[in-house]
Scaffold this motif. Structure first.
Motif, PDB file in Angstrom:
ATOM      1  N   GLY A 371      40.977  90.957  -1.614  1.00 48.11           N
ATOM      2  CA  GLY A 371      40.962  92.355  -2.012  1.00 48.11           C
ATOM      3  C   GLY A 371      40.865  92.544  -3.516  1.00 48.11           C
ATOM      4  N   ASN A 372      41.362  93.674  -3.980  1.00 54.93           N
ATOM      5  CA  ASN A 372      41.273  94.084  -5.383  1.00 54.93           C
ATOM      6  C   ASN A 372      42.454  93.512  -6.166  1.00 54.93           C
ATOM      7  N   THR A 373      42.224  92.431  -6.896  1.00 54.41           N
ATOM      8  CA  THR A 373      43.298  91.756  -7.625  1.00 54.41           C
ATOM      9  C   THR A 373      42.878  91.510  -9.071  1.00 54.41           C
ATOM     10  N   PRO A 374      43.832  91.248  -9.955  1.00 55.89           N
ATOM     11  CA  PRO A 374      43.474  90.807 -11.306  1.00 55.89           C
ATOM     12  C   PRO A 374      42.780  89.447 -11.245  1.00 55.89           C
ATOM     13  N   ALA A 375      42.226  89.030 -12.398  1.00 56.12           N
ATOM     14  CA  ALA A 375      41.601  87.713 -12.487  1.00 56.12           C
ATOM     15  C   ALA A 375      42.642  86.619 -12.303  1.00 56.12           C
ATOM     16  N   ALA A 376      42.183  85.402 -11.990  1.00 54.44           N
ATOM     17  CA  ALA A 376      43.089  84.296 -11.682  1.00 54.44           C
ATOM     18  C   ALA A 376      44.065  84.033 -12.830  1.00 54.44           C
ATOM     19  N   ASP A 377      43.549  84.037 -14.092  1.00 56.14           N
ATOM     20  CA  ASP A 377      44.451  83.771 -15.216  1.00 56.14           C
ATOM     21  C   ASP A 377      45.461  84.886 -15.403  1.00 56.14           C
ATOM     22  N   GLN A 378      45.091  86.117 -15.040  1.00 56.85           N
ATOM     23  CA  GLN A 378      46.021  87.244 -15.132  1.00 56.85           C
ATOM     24  C   GLN A 378      47.094  87.162 -14.046  1.00 56.85           C
ATOM     25  N   VAL A 379      46.702  86.721 -12.858  1.00 54.03           N
ATOM     26  CA  VAL A 379      47.694  86.520 -11.790  1.00 54.03           C
ATOM     27  C   VAL A 379      48.706  85.459 -12.214  1.00 54.03           C
ATOM     28  N   MET A 380      48.225  84.370 -12.792  1.00 55.04           N
ATOM     29  CA  MET A 380      49.136  83.314 -13.248  1.00 55.04           C
ATOM     30  C   MET A 380      50.024  83.813 -14.382  1.00 55.04           C
ATOM     31  N   GLU A 381      49.506  84.700 -15.204  1.00 56.12           N
ATOM     32  CA  GLU A 381      50.313  85.317 -16.263  1.00 56.12           C
ATOM     33  C   GLU A 381      51.466  86.110 -15.654  1.00 56.12           C
ATOM     34  N   ILE A 382      51.195  86.830 -14.576  1.00 51.70           N
ATOM     35  CA  ILE A 382      52.237  87.596 -13.880  1.00 51.70           C
ATOM     36  C   ILE A 382      53.291  86.647 -13.316  1.00 51.70           C
ATOM     37  N   ILE A 383      52.852  85.564 -12.709  1.00 50.58           N
ATOM     38  CA  ILE A 383      53.786  84.597 -12.123  1.00 50.58           C
ATOM     39  C   ILE A 383      54.669  83.988 -13.203  1.00 50.58           C
ATOM     40  N   GLU A 384      54.094  83.648 -14.340  1.00 48.87           N
ATOM     41  CA  GLU A 384      54.892  83.092 -15.438  1.00 48.87           C
ATOM     42  C   GLU A 384      55.921  84.107 -15.923  1.00 48.87           C
ATOM     43  N   TRP A 385      55.548  85.382 -15.953  1.00 53.07           N
ATOM     44  CA  TRP A 385      56.495  86.429 -16.361  1.00 53.07           C
ATOM     45  C   TRP A 385      57.630  86.538 -15.349  1.00 53.07           C
ATOM     46  N   LEU A 386      57.302  86.470 -14.055  1.00 52.29           N
ATOM     47  CA  LEU A 386      58.329  86.547 -13.012  1.00 52.29           C
ATOM     48  C   LEU A 386      59.316  85.394 -13.137  1.00 52.29           C
ATOM     49  N   ILE A 387      58.810  84.201 -13.366  1.00 51.22           N
ATOM     50  CA  ILE A 387      59.681  83.025 -13.487  1.00 51.22           C
ATOM     51  C   ILE A 387      60.641  83.196 -14.661  1.00 51.22           C
ATOM     52  N   ALA A 388      60.140  83.770 -15.749  1.00 55.11           N
ATOM     53  CA  ALA A 388      60.954  83.883 -16.969  1.00 55.11           C
ATOM     54  C   ALA A 388      61.895  85.081 -16.960  1.00 55.11           C
ATOM     55  N   ASN A 389      61.546  86.145 -16.206  1.00 53.81           N
ATOM     56  CA  ASN A 389      62.279  87.404 -16.374  1.00 53.81           C
ATOM     57  C   ASN A 389      62.921  87.964 -15.108  1.00 53.81           C
ATOM     58  N   ASN A 390      62.575  87.456 -13.938  1.00 55.56           N
ATOM     59  CA  ASN A 390      63.101  88.053 -12.709  1.00 55.56           C
ATOM     60  C   ASN A 390      63.926  87.046 -11.928  1.00 55.56           C
ATOM     61  N   ASN A 391      65.159  87.417 -11.617  1.00 56.75           N
ATOM     62  CA  ASN A 391      66.059  86.508 -10.899  1.00 56.75           C
ATOM     63  C   ASN A 391      66.167  86.826  -9.410  1.00 56.75           C
ATOM     64  N   ALA A 392      65.607  87.956  -8.991  1.00 57.42           N
ATOM     65  CA  ALA A 392      65.707  88.354  -7.589  1.00 57.42           C
ATOM     66  C   ALA A 392      64.552  87.760  -6.788  1.00 57.42           C
ATOM     67  N   SER A 393      64.731  87.696  -5.465  1.00 56.74           N
ATOM     68  CA  SER A 393      63.676  87.146  -4.602  1.00 56.74           C
ATOM     69  C   SER A 393      62.539  88.135  -4.396  1.00 56.74           C
ATOM     70  N   ILE A 394      62.782  89.407  -4.747  1.00 49.51           N
ATOM     71  CA  ILE A 394      61.741  90.419  -4.616  1.00 49.51           C
ATOM     72  C   ILE A 394      61.748  91.290  -5.864  1.00 49.51           C
ATOM     73  N   PHE A 395      60.561  91.606  -6.346  1.00 49.53           N
ATOM     74  CA  PHE A 395      60.414  92.477  -7.518  1.00 49.53           C
ATOM     75  C   PHE A 395      59.301  93.466  -7.214  1.00 49.53           C
ATOM     76  N   TYR A 396      59.525  94.748  -7.560  1.00 49.29           N
ATOM     77  CA  TYR A 396      58.461  95.715  -7.351  1.00 49.29           C
ATOM     78  C   TYR A 396      58.503  96.793  -8.433  1.00 49.29           C
ATOM     79  N   THR A 397      57.336  97.289  -8.751  1.00 51.52           N
ATOM     80  CA  THR A 397      57.195  98.359  -9.742  1.00 51.52           C
ATOM     81  C   THR A 397      55.891  99.081  -9.466  1.00 51.52           C
ATOM     82  N   ARG A 398      55.836 100.346  -9.833  1.00 50.01           N
ATOM     83  CA  ARG A 398      54.593 101.104  -9.730  1.00 50.01           C
ATOM     84  C   ARG A 398      53.935 101.251 -11.099  1.00 50.01           C
ATOM     85  N   GLU A 399      54.571 100.672 -12.133  1.00 58.20           N
ATOM     86  CA  GLU A 399      54.044 100.761 -13.495  1.00 58.20           C
ATOM     87  C   GLU A 399      54.238  99.406 -14.172  1.00 58.20           C
TER      88      GLU A 399
END
Length: 749
Positions: A371-399
């Protein structure tokens, strides 16, 4: 005096306005504050003289029996001491009837009275029929739009306000008018938005505690409560639940700027939370009595129940569909044996369990998207941010750009993010994306806080003209259904991965056990080799040394000839032993030979030609398995050794008869070779039967190598060999193999 003594309120501090200790009331009634134990008057509004004909100072420090008849006070005392206090009640003081609103506040009783307006039977019947029709109609509607229109129409027709609107809150407490009914010539706010600052936190809290709030005339002079500080407590009295409490001066100015002279609001609660308001506006003063206020409050409760019922019905239907799709996804993962293939490469995908337009999974160092997703390097950027900043098993935002500023570059793909953590250690995540919504929001005036006016006092905005805002960087919100079903998916995926890991560990353990058994077999063979070397090589070498010493002691031609002859015999024996070792090693190294379809009858016929030297011998067959999928060299060697063994140990007293039989039983394939030869006592020698160089009858051709090699080959095929025998009655060798080796069959026994 203002609402507070020594306290001024404007937009700079209205979020913390102490509205519970406002010291004034509206003039359409009066207020008396009594000690809950003694019923002594401690505070009261200055307008009691207007309603009761007595000055305030007459009542200070006294009970109301000072101005009531004995009968009136007896009834009033009973009403005030009732537990709990019933409110409202018909209160009679000095032959005047009032709607009496009473409630406890700490150790005080707050008694408020407004004029009593009786209704005749015709009016009550008319009101009942009107409300009954509203109830019947609301039960036939299902959309929020139709329910909202019914509600505002009913309230406007019943109360006759210039404007009635339905105002709902969003998650940030901004408001939107979703339904409206106005009289001709009255301006409309339909579909316009209002900032959260228009109804600050203290006011929202009050709406949940006091669901009906009326301001009959915003220009009316407020009435002071005297004294402002309760002398018994040394502090203002909490009148937050007061019916008459004066409105915040900021709110009154706000209404004046809207051109509103009278207002009535009724709180709408859904699932126990503030959901919205019925707001009524009038351009001239307007008072609505208790009966009509209560009727509209009942209508609001009926509306809230209908909204909740329809919302839950829609939510349950949607959730049921999402759960069904989630179960399908789990089945696809189990069927394919791959999380990525099961979630992305089948008929149904992750996009079927949410309203997202794109999804991704990063697992085992591989990224898969749909479907409609960011580029592969942008997806990996999001994952790296989650690893560094989110401690919960689920994270969600509309912004998302609020959390990751660089995400603004791909807001068209991923303004909304819902992330499920499979394993932070392995960087394994499932991601859902929602794109930016193209939304234009119309505000009733600029929502930004206005600047200071005269005297540096910050006033509420004066303009309510349409002000258009383009919403950027936000997606459609994630629903509770989406959050619930994705958490269910996460639980199932983790369970599948754990199961797969457990299966893999079991496979590795089984493989380890197999290797261990193979090592054990090889160790046993090494022991055999060591035995051969020790017994069959070391002994001749020692003898050779002895012969050499003998020759040294008598170095003549006769001794030399004797020594050379005997040494030649020993060398030949050692050569035979080395040949045997080569045969065994060759057999061990041929365990991975290619399988092929082999005719059992052809193998037997070939062996007959090679080994059948006794004219009287008879070999018969009974083959229910006619072909084997097996290394040809193995089956030829096995048949050769068993047939030659039967002939070698045949009885001199009878004709040798040998029978070869194959059959299939359950999941096993059997081959037997039976003879009527010499047989043997297995109780004595059975444990040695398949050992290296073990012979059990005198025969010049017996070396004890054939059965040892046969056992090695059968075991290399994953099977086993056994024997049944009795002295002078013959022997039967049985080879048991996996049925999967059989590839052609006759009708079996």
């Amino acid at each position: 005096m203002q609402n507070y003594k020594n306290h001024k309120v404007d937009l700079s501090n209205c979020d913390s306005e102490p509205i519970h200790i406002i010291g004034r009331i509206q003039p359409h009634g009066f207020l008396i504050i009594l000690n809950s134990s003694s019923l002594i008057v401690e505070q009261l509004s200055e307008n009691v003289e207007y309603y009761l004909g007595v000055k305030p100072e007459v009542l200070f420090g006294k009970t109301l029996d000072t101005i009531c008849s004995a009968e009136e006070y007896q009834k009033l005392e009973k009403q005030l001491r009732n537990d709990p206090i019933i409110s409202p009640q018909l209160v009679t003081i000095r032959d005047k009837h009032f709607f009496g609103f009473a409630h406890l506040s700490a150790n005080k009783i707050i008694l408020e009275c407004e004029a009593y307006t009786p209704t005749d039977e015709y009016e009550r019947l008319e009101n009942y029929c009107s409300f009954s029709h509203f109830q019947s109609k609301i039960n036939t509607l299902y959309s929020l739009e139709s329910l909202s229109e019914l509600l505002v129409n009913f309230v406007q027709e019943y109360l006759n306000y210039d404007r009635v609107l339905l105002y709902v809150f969003d998650k940030e407490w901004n408001g939107e008018v979703i339904a409206e009914k106005t009289k001709p010539g009255i301006g409309s706010y339909l579909y316009q938005h209002f900032p959260s600052s228009d109804i600050p936190a203290p006011a929202r809290d009050l709406l949940t505690k006091k669901p009906i709030r009326q301001i009959p005339d915003i220009s009316a002079s407020a009435i002071d409560i005297v004294p402002y500080v309760n002398l018994a407590d040394g502090a203002p009295t909490n009148i937050i639940q007061s019916e008459l409490r004066n409105a915040s001066e900021i709110h009154l100015e706000y209404l004046a700027n809207m051109g509103v002279q009278a207002s009535l609001s009724i709180t709408l609660m859904v699932k126990g939370k503030l959901w919205g308001l019925i707001t009524c506006h009038h351009q001239s003063p307007k008072f609505v009595d208790f009966w009509k206020r209560q009727m509209c409050y009942m209508a609001s409760k009926t509306f809230s129940a209908a909204v909740l019922t329809n919302q839950e019905k829609r939510d349950l239907q949607t959730l049921a569909y999402y759960k069904q799709m989630e179960e399908v996804l789990v089945e696809q993962v189990n069927a394919t044996g791959s999380v990525s293939k099961g979630l992305f490469k089948q008929h149904f995908t992750l996009l079927d369990i949410t309203e997202s337009q794109g999804a991704a999974i990063y697992i085992e160092n591989t990224l898969t998207t749909t479907g409609n997703t960011p580029a592969a390097d942008q997806v990996m950027e999001i994952i790296e941010w989650l690893i560094a900043n989110n401690n919960a098993s689920i994270f969600y935002t509309r912004e998302l750009s609020k959390h990751i500023p660089q995400a603004d570059a791909y807001r068209q793909n991923a303004s909304g993010l819902l992330a499920l953590e499979i394993s932070r250690y392995n960087k394994s995540y499932i991601l859902f994306f929602k794109p930016e919504i193209k939304e234009t929001r119309i505000w009733a005036g600029n929502p930004e806080k206005p600047i200071a006016g005269d005297g540096m006092r910050v006033h509420p905005r004066k303009s309510f003209s349409k002000w258009v805002e383009d919403i950027r960087g936000k997606s459609v919100p994630w629903t509770m259904n989406e959050l619930e079903v994705t958490q269910l998916l996460l639980k199932d995926m983790v369970a599948i991965l754990l199961r797969n890991h457990a299966d893999k560990l079991k496979e590795l353990n089984d493989e380890l056990l197999t290797k261990s058994e193979e090592l054990k077999v090889k160790n046993n063979r090494l022991e055999d080799f060591a035995y051969i070397i020790t017994h069959n090589l070391r002994s001749p070498l020692s003898n050779i040394r002895g012969l050499y010493a003998h020759y040294q002691a008598s170095p003549n031609q006769e001794t030399g000839s004797e020594v050379m002859g005997r040494m030649n015999l020993m060398i030949n024996n050692m050569s035979d032993t080395i040949d045997d070792l080569n045969t065994i090693l060759k057999t061990a190294n041929e365990q991975q030979l290619q399988q092929e379809a082999v005719s059992v009858a052809d193998v037997i016929n070939k062996e007959k030609q090679n080994i059948l030297t006794e004219p009287q011998a008879e070999i018969t067959t009974e083959l229910f398995v006619t072909q084997l999928n097996i290394p040809k060299v193995y089956i030829e060697s096995i048949v050769h050794n068993l047939l030659s063994n039967a002939l070698k140990y045949s009885s001199p007293d009878r004709k040798p008869i040998i029978k070869v039989k194959t059959w299939l039983e359950h999941d096993k394939l059997y081959l037997t070779v039976s003879d009527n030869g010499l047989g043997m006592n297995l109780n004595k020698m059975g444990h040695k039967l398949f050992g290296l160089y073990k012979t059990f009858h005198r025969n010049k051709d017996s070396k004890g190598l054939g059965l040892y090699l046969t056992r090695m080959q059968v075991e290399a095929l994953g099977g086993k060999i056994s024997a049944e025998s009795e002295p002078d009655k013959g022997t039967t060798f049985t080879v048991e193999l996996s049925a999967s080796l059989g590839c052609s069959f006759n009708v079996g026994p």
